[in-house]
Design an enzyme around this catalytic site. Structure first.
Site, PDB file in Angstrom:
ATOM      1  N   ASN A 196      61.504 -35.508  75.686  1.00 29.82           N
ATOM      2  CA  ASN A 196      62.836 -35.529  76.038  1.00 29.82           C
ATOM      3  C   ASN A 196      63.468 -36.403  74.937  1.00 29.82           C
ATOM      4  O   ASN A 196      63.283 -37.654  75.066  1.00 29.82           O
ATOM      5  CB  ASN A 196      62.953 -36.323  77.303  1.00 29.82           C
ATOM      6  CG  ASN A 196      64.355 -36.373  77.998  1.00 29.82           C
ATOM      7  OD1 ASN A 196      65.392 -36.010  77.190  1.00 29.82           O
ATOM      8  ND2 ASN A 196      64.519 -37.052  78.946  1.00 29.82           N
TER       9      ASN A 196
ATOM     10  N   LYS B 238      66.555 -36.773  74.363  1.00 31.50           N
ATOM     11  CA  LYS B 238      67.855 -37.330  75.046  1.00 31.50           C
ATOM     12  C   LYS B 238      69.200 -37.194  74.138  1.00 31.50           C
ATOM     13  O   LYS B 238      69.140 -36.136  73.615  1.00 31.50           O
ATOM     14  CB  LYS B 238      67.609 -38.925  75.620  1.00 31.50           C
ATOM     15  CG  LYS B 238      66.555 -39.142  76.539  1.00 31.50           C
ATOM     16  CD  LYS B 238      66.291 -40.443  76.987  1.00 31.50           C
ATOM     17  CE  LYS B 238      65.213 -40.571  77.737  1.00 31.50           C
ATOM     18  NZ  LYS B 238      64.998 -41.757  78.501  1.00 31.50           N
TER      19      LYS B 238
ATOM     20  N   HIS C  51      66.699 -35.049  85.809  1.00 27.41           N
ATOM     21  CA  HIS C  51      66.123 -36.327  85.221  1.00 27.41           C
ATOM     22  C   HIS C  51      67.157 -37.701  85.845  1.00 27.41           C
ATOM     23  O   HIS C  51      68.200 -37.709  86.526  1.00 27.41           O
ATOM     24  CB  HIS C  51      66.353 -36.432  83.749  1.00 27.41           C
ATOM     25  CG  HIS C  51      65.654 -37.537  82.983  1.00 27.41           C
ATOM     26  ND1 HIS C  51      66.460 -38.702  83.148  1.00 27.41           N
ATOM     27  CD2 HIS C  51      64.602 -37.695  82.420  1.00 27.41           C
ATOM     28  CE1 HIS C  51      65.662 -39.712  82.327  1.00 27.41           C
ATOM     29  NE2 HIS C  51      64.468 -38.737  81.727  1.00 27.41           N
TER      30      HIS C  51
ATOM     31  N   GLU D 248      68.357 -40.180  84.716  1.00 30.85           N
ATOM     32  CA  GLU D 248      69.643 -40.537  84.202  1.00 30.85           C
ATOM     33  C   GLU D 248      70.710 -39.500  84.494  1.00 30.85           C
ATOM     34  O   GLU D 248      71.841 -39.683  84.583  1.00 30.85           O
ATOM     35  CB  GLU D 248      69.529 -40.347  82.266  1.00 30.85           C
ATOM     36  CG  GLU D 248      68.404 -41.755  82.129  1.00 30.85           C
ATOM     37  CD  GLU D 248      67.711 -41.606  80.924  1.00 30.85           C
ATOM     38  OE1 GLU D 248      68.051 -40.629  80.023  1.00 30.85           O
ATOM     39  OE2 GLU D 248      66.943 -42.324  80.562  1.00 30.85           O
TER      40      GLU D 248
ATOM     41  N   GLU E 247      58.672 -39.408  87.564  1.00 32.68           N
ATOM     42  CA  GLU E 247      59.158 -40.502  86.429  1.00 32.68           C
ATOM     43  C   GLU E 247      59.722 -41.587  87.224  1.00 32.68           C
ATOM     44  O   GLU E 247      60.850 -41.685  87.925  1.00 32.68           O
ATOM     45  CB  GLU E 247      60.285 -39.781  85.788  1.00 32.68           C
ATOM     46  CG  GLU E 247      59.796 -38.731  84.791  1.00 32.68           C
ATOM     47  CD  GLU E 247      60.679 -38.558  83.564  1.00 32.68           C
ATOM     48  OE1 GLU E 247      59.831 -38.678  82.556  1.00 32.68           O
ATOM     49  OE2 GLU E 247      61.642 -38.732  83.661  1.00 32.68           O
TER      50      GLU E 247
ATOM     51  N   GLY F 241      61.823 -46.098  79.831  1.00 31.99           N
ATOM     52  CA  GLY F 241      62.376 -46.661  78.788  1.00 31.99           C
ATOM     53  C   GLY F 241      62.298 -48.500  78.909  1.00 31.99           C
ATOM     54  O   GLY F 241      62.872 -48.923  77.996  1.00 31.99           O
TER      55      GLY F 241
ATOM     56  N   SER G 218      57.298 -44.323  79.912  1.00 28.72           N
ATOM     57  CA  SER G 218      56.779 -45.400  79.014  1.00 28.72           C
ATOM     58  C   SER G 218      55.468 -44.971  78.488  1.00 28.72           C
ATOM     59  O   SER G 218      54.588 -45.735  78.361  1.00 28.72           O
ATOM     60  CB  SER G 218      56.812 -46.883  79.496  1.00 28.72           C
ATOM     61  OG  SER G 218      58.153 -47.212  79.589  1.00 28.72           O
TER      62      SER G 218
HETATM   63  C1  PEP Z   1      62.159 -40.196  80.074  1.00 26.10           C
HETATM   64  O1  PEP Z   1      63.349 -40.548  79.818  1.00 26.10           O
HETATM   65  O2  PEP Z   1      61.972 -39.062  80.462  1.00 26.10           O
HETATM   66  C2  PEP Z   1      61.015 -40.917  79.491  1.00 26.10           C
HETATM   67  C3  PEP Z   1      59.926 -40.856  80.267  1.00 26.10           C
HETATM   68  O3  PEP Z   1      61.411 -41.821  78.855  1.00 26.10           O
HETATM   69  P1  PEP Z   1      60.400 -43.207  77.976  1.00 26.10           P
HETATM   70  O4  PEP Z   1      58.915 -42.384  77.549  1.00 26.10           O
HETATM   71  O5  PEP Z   1      61.249 -43.866  76.969  1.00 26.10           O
HETATM   72  O6  PEP Z   1      59.976 -44.094  79.053  1.00 26.10           O
END
Ligand code: PEP
Length: 245
Positions: free
Chosen positions: A8, A10, A91, A93, A161, A167, A206
């Site tokens: 992703n 973003k 997602h 976000e 997630e 993040g 992460s």
């Molecule tokens: C995400 O935003 O889908 C995600 C998993 O981000 P990160 O790997 O940076 O935690």
């Protein structure tokens, strides 16, 4: 089941960087499917680079309507038209910053399926919900509210997630990931029947080259949705190579 490692991207990078990143992934990794999800405006150029490679391309969202007066939005058919084959939906976000609900995620997922896109529907608890012992209940509720009929047979994908792991560099323990993934598998099979045993369940939050192997070894973890580490080709490929043979 063939694992999927999805990136992703973003709202990162410019066109040149997006194309270069996609070029760096074209070689792929044996036995693993790769998916990259750039911003809308980079979908077509990245899809052109990915053509004929083992890298699929997806969007990060789409609108639930087929067309209409929706300034700034992009329909599922428009996403498909770029050469993309997948779309991330729900997602955290988007749920947080755009007030998306299970019902709106369900509507977008239906639109994606109708346009021939494979949806990657995200679910996951907040830190407060986990601390309150509600992680499994929240995820089960989100699945029930955002996965439509037809999702499983169309090859729809679910990503777990945990919001607090995105993040942040923090991850749940392997036992916690395994428990949620087992719960998701059970819930999907209960609702949609045995076909849901082949639904890919990704973990996201992460994931890095250093922790990927332990996560991929868990039962019912069929790959990862990767944010930050997907922006560096070598890291993304290293994560894909951590999938057990
Ligand atoms: C995400 O935003 O889908 C995600 C998993 O981000 P990160 O790997 O940076 O935690």
């Amino acid at each position: 089941m063939r694992p999927l490692i999805a990136g992703n991207w973003k709202m990162h990078g410019n066109l040149r960087e997006a194309v270069r990143l996609a070029e760096g992934l074209r070689e792929g990794v044996d036995g693993v499917d790769l998916l990259v999800c750039p911003p809308f405006v980079h979908l077509h150029p990245v899809a052109v680079v990915a053509l004929g490679s083992r890298v699929a391309v997806g969007a990060q969202d789409c609108h639930a309507a087929g067309k209409g007066a929706h300034t700034g939005d992009v329909s599922a058919a428009m996403v498909r038209d770029t050469g993309a084959t997948h779309v991330i939906l729900g997602h955290s976000e988007r749920r947080q910053n755009h007030a998306e609900t299970d019902a709106s995620v369900m509507a977008k997922t239906e639109a994606a399926l109708a346009a021939g896109l494979i949806p990657v529907v995200c679910v996951g608890e907040t830190e407060a919900e986990r601390l309150a012992g509600r992680a499994e209940a929240v995820v089960t509720e989100q699945l029930a509210g955002s996965i439509p009929y037809g999702f499983i047979t169309a090859g729809g994908i679910v990503a777990y997630e945990p919001v607090w792991a995105i993040g942040t560099g923090r991850t749940p323990t392997e036992e916690e990931v395994a428990a949620i993934h087992a719960t998701m598998r059970h819930a999907l099979v209960e609702s949609f029947g045995p076909a849901a045993r082949t639904t890919r369940l990704l973990y996201g939050g992460s994931v890095k080259p250093g922790n990927a192997a332990g996560i991929f070894a868990l039962e019912h973890v069929d790959g990862a949705l990767v944010g930050g580490a997907s922006l560096v080709a070598a890291d993304f490929l290293a994560i894909a190579r951590a999938v057990p043979e």
